[in-house]
Write a protein that holds these residues in place. Structure first.
Motif, short mmCIF file in Angstrom:
data_model
loop_
_atom_site.label_atom_id
_atom_site.label_comp_id
_atom_site.label_asym_id
_atom_site.label_seq_id
_atom_site.Cartn_x
_atom_site.Cartn_y
_atom_site.Cartn_z
N TYR B 286 0.83 -1.23 0.00
CA TYR B 286 0.00 0.00 0.00
C TYR B 286 0.85 1.26 0.00
N ILE B 287 2.04 1.19 0.58
CA ILE B 287 2.90 2.38 0.58
C ILE B 287 3.32 2.69 -0.86
N GLY B 288 3.67 1.64 -1.61
CA GLY B 288 4.02 1.83 -3.02
C GLY B 288 2.86 2.38 -3.83
N SER B 289 1.63 1.99 -3.46
CA SER B 289 0.46 2.44 -4.24
C SER B 289 0.19 3.93 -4.08
N ILE B 290 0.52 4.49 -2.92
CA ILE B 290 0.06 5.87 -2.68
C ILE B 290 1.08 6.93 -3.09
N LEU B 291 2.30 6.51 -3.45
CA LEU B 291 3.31 7.49 -3.82
C LEU B 291 3.02 7.98 -5.24
N ASP B 292 2.86 9.31 -5.37
CA ASP B 292 2.31 9.86 -6.60
C ASP B 292 3.38 10.23 -7.64
N TYR B 293 4.16 9.24 -8.08
CA TYR B 293 5.13 9.49 -9.15
C TYR B 293 5.10 8.33 -10.13
N SER B 294 5.51 8.60 -11.37
CA SER B 294 5.56 7.54 -12.37
C SER B 294 6.98 6.97 -12.40
N PRO B 295 7.16 5.78 -12.98
CA PRO B 295 8.50 5.18 -13.02
C PRO B 295 9.52 6.05 -13.75
N MET B 296 9.06 7.06 -14.51
CA MET B 296 10.02 7.94 -15.17
C MET B 296 10.63 8.92 -14.17
N GLN B 297 9.97 9.06 -13.01
CA GLN B 297 10.46 10.01 -12.01
C GLN B 297 11.29 9.29 -10.95
N GLU B 298 12.30 8.58 -11.39
CA GLU B 298 13.11 7.76 -10.49
C GLU B 298 13.67 8.55 -9.32
N GLU B 299 14.17 9.73 -9.65
CA GLU B 299 14.84 10.56 -8.65
C GLU B 299 13.86 10.96 -7.53
N GLU B 300 12.65 11.38 -7.93
CA GLU B 300 11.65 11.79 -6.94
C GLU B 300 11.28 10.62 -6.04
N ILE B 301 11.16 9.44 -6.64
CA ILE B 301 10.78 8.27 -5.85
C ILE B 301 11.88 7.94 -4.85
#
Ligand code: SF4
Ligand code: SF4
Ligand code: FES
Lengths: 140, 343
Positions: B286-301
């Motif tokens: 669920y923690i992975g589901s709620i983070l609002d970035y796409s896989p292209m935003q590696e740095e933000e994640i």
């Protein structure tokens, strides 16, 4: 460790990677037989619990594979979730002493049979180098 | 008058909070003492192991065991108590899933001993003594010698049910008085639930009984994770929606949302819900589901995850020894524990 044969569990998305694995077969590409492929409907269906269970039950490596972002996932953002979960799970596995070579997330489209072969080859050779995962102690 | 049911209480690797929770029954303790006979309870009464050995097998109605299994002594005592008891209850998070002392399963015993006896800033140990199996203390002034034998530590901590059969579980760190009281009524009544049941708590997740659930958005997304030691949460708004890691979605309800009512996120002390095989794994989901970035935003994640320095401590705080992996892989055998040390 000459005769160590690593066991690799693969969770493959039905719409892309699973088709690529089929294509690799019909194109008569050859790759090591160390993989056990489990078909799922989307990389977003792969609960991190599956990966943890696979390692605990004797997998030496785990691959989660799905459709290319940004737009290929049939359920729109299943692969987004897979990626974000993978990034966190990676950190957790590291804390448990599981080397990063043992766990990969790959985007492999239905046409990329050769990428599939390459990923399997790489992982098998990495795992042969680092050896078997022994998650159990005597007291377990 | 019919004989009162016999009750025993034993502690393993625990902090004392579970014992405290017994005292927290307050006036209800008087009722308890009227209804049962306590035959063993090292925290409060002077019984010895021999007293338990003398009891006939299956003569104790209910034994409550709190704390995880970390020492040979724990292992011996719980096996003995299992034999003497009709019902064995894992009391509290440590006994049920390992609890906070279980987080030490990420370290070897040697690392733990070094940290505790040599490194922590509060330790004063100039001669660098470490505990040994046997310690001999000589006092030359009076020409006397004493010997102390310690039980051996086990390589990792295990939950009670990995060592003996457990009939029921009471969750919490520690269990709240109401939860314990409800569980006691069930245990002493005639209508025992199926073996393996969790007593005194809910079947649903904490979110289900949380007063802030109404403020939780249908589609919950966050851009960053926040820490309560850096930012004070806004009151009256779902903590997860504010970016604080609240374990409510994967934690069993039943505490009446105690922490949330104090404006603190749930850390998960009521433990694992039915159908979950790895609490931390479910939390990653669920923690992975709620983070609002796409896989292209590696740095933000990466940055978002970097905000929390100890993810294992967050998602496995009470359940690491009950997880699929149970402990760090390849823990080496301890070398620092000596046969004997002379003081
Ligand atoms: S996530 Fe936490 S604060 Fe939000 S509803 Fe669930 S228990 Fe309450
Ligand atoms: S809110 Fe969570 S951590 Fe706090 S008492 Fe309840 S279950 Fe335990
Ligand atoms: S459908 Fe292939 S990853 Fe979602």
């Amino acid at each position: 460790m000459a005769d160590f044969e690593p066991k690799i569990i693969v969770f493959a998305c039905n719409w892309c990677t699973y088709a690529a694995i089929d294509l690799a077969g019909t194109s008569r590409l050859s790759y090591p037989p160390n993989v056990r492929v489990i078909r799922v409907m989307c990389s977003g269906r792969v609960d991190p619990q599956f990966v943890l269970e696979a390692f605990a039950d004797g997998a030496d490596g785990v691959i989660v594979a799905g459709c290319h972002p940004p737009a290929d996932c049939h359920y729109i953002e299943g692969n987004y979730k897979a990626y974000r979960r993978f990034e966190l799970l990676k950190r957790i596995l590291e804390s448990f002493g599981i080397e990063k070579e043992r766990f990969r997330l790959e985007w492999i489209s239905a046409a990329e049979a050769s990428k599939w072969v390459q990923v399997v080859n790489e992982m098998v050779s990495d795992l042969r180098r680092i050896g078997a995962l022994k998650p159990k102690l005597e007291v377990d | 008058m019919a004989e009162k049911p016999k009750i025993a209480w034993y502690w393993c690797a625990s902090c004392g909070g579970c014992e405290e929770s017994l005292v927290d029954l307050a006036e209800r303790l008087l009722t308890l003492f009227e209804t049962v006979e306590i035959v063993f309870c090292p925290v409060a009464m002077d019984f010895k192991k021999e007293d338990v050995e003398k009891l006939p097998d299956n003569s104790i109605a209910v034994t409550f065991i709190n704390g995880g299994i970390r020492l040979k002594e724990h292992e011996e005592m719980v096996k003995l108590l299992r034999r003497k008891s009709k019902i064995v209850v894992a009391y509290g998070a440590c006994s049920a899933w390992g609890g906070i002392p279980g987080l030490a399963n990420l370290y070897t015993l040697d690392e733990i001993l070094e940290r505790k006896y040599l490194e922590v800033p509060t330790i004063d140990n100039p001669k660098e003594f470490l505990p040994a199996k046997k310690t001999v203390v000589s006092i030359p002034e009076v020409n006397m010698k004493f010997e102390l034998e310690l039980t051996e530590p086990l390589p990792v901590l295990r939950p009670l049910d990995k060592v003996v059969d457990v009939d029921y579980y009471i969750p919490g760190c520690p269990p709240t008085p109401d939860v314990f009281w409800n569980a006691l009524q069930t245990l002493l009544g005639n209508n025992l639930p199926p073996r393996g049941a969790v007593l005194g708590a809910l079947w649903k997740s904490l979110c289900d009984e949380c007063p802030l659930n109404e403020t939780k958005p249908e589609k919950l997304l966050v851009k960053e994770f926040r820490r309560v030691d850096r930012t004070t949460p806004e009151p009256n708004k779902c903590l997860l929606a504010q970016g604080f890691i609240c374990m409510g979605p994967v934690t069993r309800g039943g505490c009446k949302a105690l922490c949330i009512k104090s404006n603190m996120p749930c850390t998960g002390c009521f433990g694992i819900l039915e159908g979950v095989v790895d609490y931390g794994g479910k939390a990653i989901s669920y923690i992975g589901s709620i983070l609002d970035y796409s896989p292209m935003q590696e740095e933000e994640i990466r940055k978002a995850y970097d905000k929390i320095p100890d993810w294992v401590g967050v998602i496995y705080r009470y359940t690491l020894p009950a997880s699929k992996l149970r402990h760090k892989v390849g823990l080496e055998f301890p070398k620092l524990i000596k046969e004997m040390v002379e003081l």
